[in-house]
Scaffold this motif. Structure first.
Motif, PDB file in Angstrom:
ATOM      1  N   GLN A 149      50.970  46.032  31.420  1.00 20.02           N
ATOM      2  CA  GLN A 149      49.948  45.871  32.437  1.00 20.02           C
ATOM      3  C   GLN A 149      49.871  44.392  32.807  1.00 20.02           C
ATOM      4  O   GLN A 149      49.882  43.528  31.938  1.00 20.02           O
ATOM      5  N   HIS A 150      49.807  44.128  34.102  1.00 24.31           N
ATOM      6  CA  HIS A 150      49.572  42.742  34.486  1.00 24.31           C
ATOM      7  C   HIS A 150      48.807  42.683  35.799  1.00 24.31           C
ATOM      8  O   HIS A 150      48.775  43.643  36.566  1.00 24.31           O
ATOM      9  N   PHE A 151      48.166  41.558  36.014  1.00 25.14           N
ATOM     10  CA  PHE A 151      47.277  41.402  37.157  1.00 25.14           C
ATOM     11  C   PHE A 151      47.831  40.444  38.205  1.00 25.14           C
ATOM     12  O   PHE A 151      47.382  40.443  39.341  1.00 25.14           O
ATOM     13  N   PHE A 152      48.796  39.614  37.831  1.00 24.53           N
ATOM     14  CA  PHE A 152      49.355  38.620  38.744  1.00 24.53           C
ATOM     15  C   PHE A 152      50.617  39.179  39.387  1.00 24.53           C
ATOM     16  O   PHE A 152      51.568  39.558  38.699  1.00 24.53           O
ATOM     17  N   LEU A 153      50.627  39.282  40.711  1.00 27.22           N
ATOM     18  CA  LEU A 153      51.766  39.813  41.454  1.00 27.22           C
ATOM     19  C   LEU A 153      52.457  38.662  42.176  1.00 27.22           C
ATOM     20  O   LEU A 153      51.994  38.184  43.215  1.00 27.22           O
ATOM     21  N   ASP A 154      53.556  38.198  41.587  1.00 25.80           N
ATOM     22  CA  ASP A 154      54.250  37.020  42.079  1.00 25.80           C
ATOM     23  C   ASP A 154      55.247  37.413  43.167  1.00 25.80           C
ATOM     24  O   ASP A 154      56.461  37.465  42.952  1.00 25.80           O
ATOM     25  N   HIS A 155      54.716  37.697  44.346  1.00 26.73           N
ATOM     26  CA  HIS A 155      55.534  38.112  45.481  1.00 26.73           C
ATOM     27  C   HIS A 155      55.071  37.327  46.702  1.00 26.73           C
ATOM     28  O   HIS A 155      53.874  37.121  46.910  1.00 26.73           O
ATOM     29  N   ASP A 156      56.011  36.895  47.507  1.00 26.02           N
ATOM     30  CA  ASP A 156      55.679  36.029  48.642  1.00 26.02           C
ATOM     31  C   ASP A 156      54.616  36.646  49.543  1.00 26.02           C
ATOM     32  O   ASP A 156      53.709  35.954  50.026  1.00 26.02           O
ATOM     33  N   TRP A 157      54.735  37.945  49.816  1.00 29.22           N
ATOM     34  CA  TRP A 157      53.775  38.587  50.717  1.00 29.22           C
ATOM     35  C   TRP A 157      52.381  38.603  50.110  1.00 29.22           C
ATOM     36  O   TRP A 157      51.383  38.435  50.822  1.00 29.22           O
ATOM     37  N   MET A 158      52.317  38.833  48.784  1.00 35.84           N
ATOM     38  CA  MET A 158      51.010  38.852  48.122  1.00 35.84           C
ATOM     39  C   MET A 158      50.388  37.452  48.149  1.00 35.84           C
ATOM     40  O   MET A 158      49.175  37.304  48.346  1.00 35.84           O
ATOM     41  N   HIS A 159      51.225  36.425  47.952  1.00 36.80           N
ATOM     42  CA  HIS A 159      50.706  35.057  48.040  1.00 36.80           C
ATOM     43  C   HIS A 159      50.194  34.756  49.451  1.00 36.80           C
ATOM     44  O   HIS A 159      49.127  34.154  49.626  1.00 36.80           O
ATOM     45  N   GLU A 160      50.955  35.174  50.452  1.00 38.95           N
ATOM     46  CA  GLU A 160      50.569  34.896  51.836  1.00 38.95           C
ATOM     47  C   GLU A 160      49.254  35.575  52.197  1.00 38.95           C
ATOM     48  O   GLU A 160      48.449  35.032  52.955  1.00 38.95           O
ATOM     49  N   ALA A 161      49.027  36.761  51.641  1.00 38.51           N
ATOM     50  CA  ALA A 161      47.781  37.485  51.892  1.00 38.51           C
ATOM     51  C   ALA A 161      46.638  37.001  50.998  1.00 38.51           C
ATOM     52  O   ALA A 161      45.502  37.474  51.145  1.00 38.51           O
ATOM     53  N   GLY A 162      46.956  36.106  50.068  1.00 40.35           N
ATOM     54  CA  GLY A 162      45.928  35.628  49.146  1.00 40.35           C
ATOM     55  C   GLY A 162      45.542  36.654  48.114  1.00 40.35           C
ATOM     56  O   GLY A 162      44.424  36.638  47.588  1.00 40.35           O
ATOM     57  N   GLU A 163      46.460  37.589  47.782  1.00 37.92           N
ATOM     58  CA  GLU A 163      46.128  38.698  46.889  1.00 37.92           C
ATOM     59  C   GLU A 163      47.038  38.767  45.668  1.00 37.92           C
ATOM     60  O   GLU A 163      47.246  39.836  45.091  1.00 37.92           O
ATOM     61  N   ALA A 164      47.588  37.608  45.262  1.00 36.59           N
ATOM     62  CA  ALA A 164      48.422  37.612  44.059  1.00 36.59           C
ATOM     63  C   ALA A 164      47.611  37.969  42.821  1.00 36.59           C
ATOM     64  O   ALA A 164      48.135  38.511  41.853  1.00 36.59           O
ATOM     65  N   LEU A 165      46.323  37.683  42.839  1.00 42.08           N
ATOM     66  CA  LEU A 165      45.379  38.114  41.800  1.00 42.08           C
ATOM     67  C   LEU A 165      44.344  39.019  42.440  1.00 42.08           C
ATOM     68  O   LEU A 165      44.079  38.927  43.652  1.00 42.08           O
TER      69      LEU A 165
END
Length: 308
Positions: free
Chosen positions: A117-133
């Motif tokens: 289980q993890h909460f940090f999604l290290d993907h460019d699109w998630m970072h761009e949307a501000g939703e890596a966490l």
């Protein structure tokens, strides 16, 4: 396949020559039940054996290899399914389903990039949307996006409220809502829960027939007026299909809809990430989602003389 041939009969001639027949609706039901590990224990056991080889962990005793559920079984009574690798919970030994028990107790890796289980999604699109966490996103503004009336607007001709569709309280998973026990525990038909304040503004009393309408469709149901509901929000519990006590709508002239008549999928870019561990499309698991907190509807008291 041999078992299905014995139950359904065999096709003679054509591209399906020698295959089990699907000529009747019950034949198709039998095929669905036979080809799922949740209703055919042999397939569940086979699936767990394959999973054990892939993961290096053991799943002995989870599958009931000899259990097979037929269509006739489902007609006679609600039938518990068998534990299967298609799902993450165990129902072995009469246990009630709880998600991820197989991952925790049998050390099956999670379907993530790390296997944990993890909460940090290290993907460019998630970072761009501000939703890596995980973060809070407020509900969409349907007034700005689609011209819907604002929440709280209205009165005797109807009031605009936020429309939520929680998991059903009066069915067994998403089926058997017309089972006598389920009908006895509920009001025996479609219902929308609303607060006393909202009901009073719209002239609605408990058990009145109401219509809920938005740009997507219409629902006809009885109002349950309850102090447990917050002002500005209504619930229509999901899986209330058009099979029990659903009259025609005054707005459309057609049979008055189901819980999903007022909802539509809305896609955001992060739903389209693919080929990235758990961010890969799998039916019922990842993809465009129902918008549980975004949708709104106008709900009004309708004529209490209904036509089926």
């Amino acid at each position: 396949m041999d078992r299905l041939r014995g139950m359904n009969g065999t096709v003679h001639g054509g591209v399906a020559d020698g295959r089990p027949s699907l000529a009747r609706d019950t034949d198709m039901c039998e095929a669905i039940l036979a080809l799922s590990g949740t209703t055919n224990g042999h397939l569940a056991a086979q699936g767990f054996a394959t999973l054990a080889r892939r993961t290096g962990t053991g799943f002995d005793g989870l599958a009931d290899e000899h259990k097979k559920i037929t269509f006739a079984d489902t007609q006679a009574r609600p039938v518990p399914v068998t534990t299967s690798p298609e799902w993450s919970g165990s129902e072995t030994g009469g246990r009630r389903y709880s998600a991820f028990t197989i991952n925790v107790e049998h050390r099956k890796p999670w379907h993530t990039l790390t296997g944990r289980q993890h909460f940090f999604l290290d993907h460019d699109w998630m970072h761009e949307a501000g939703e890596a966490l995980p973060i809070y996103r407020p509900p969409l503004n349907m007034t700005v996006l689609f011209g819907e009336p604002g929440i709280g607007e209205g009165g005797e001709q109807g009031i605009t409220v936020r429309y939520l569709t929680p998991h059903s309280k009066w069915s067994i998973h998403s089926e058997y809502q017309d089972n006598l026990l389920m009908l006895t525990l509920s009001r025996g038909g479609p219902t929308i829960w609303m607060s006393p304040a909202d009901a009073a503004r719209a002239g609605i009393r408990d058990n009145d027939w109401v219509e809920a309408l938005n740009r997507n469709g219409v629902v006809v149901a009885r109002a349950i007026v309850s102090h447990r509901m917050p002002t500005g929000t209504v619930y229509m519990y999901h899986a209330q299909e058009r099979v029990v006590d659903v009259p025609k709508s005054e707005a459309s002239g057609r049979r008055g809809g189901i819980h999903n008549s007022l909802t539509r999928l809305m896609i955001k870019p992060t739903h389209l990430i693919g080929g990235y561990a758990q961010l890969s499309f799998a039916f019922n698991y990842l993809g465009p989602t129902g918008n549980q907190r975004d949708e709104i509807t106008v709900i009004r008291r309708r004529s209490q003389e209904v036509d089926y």
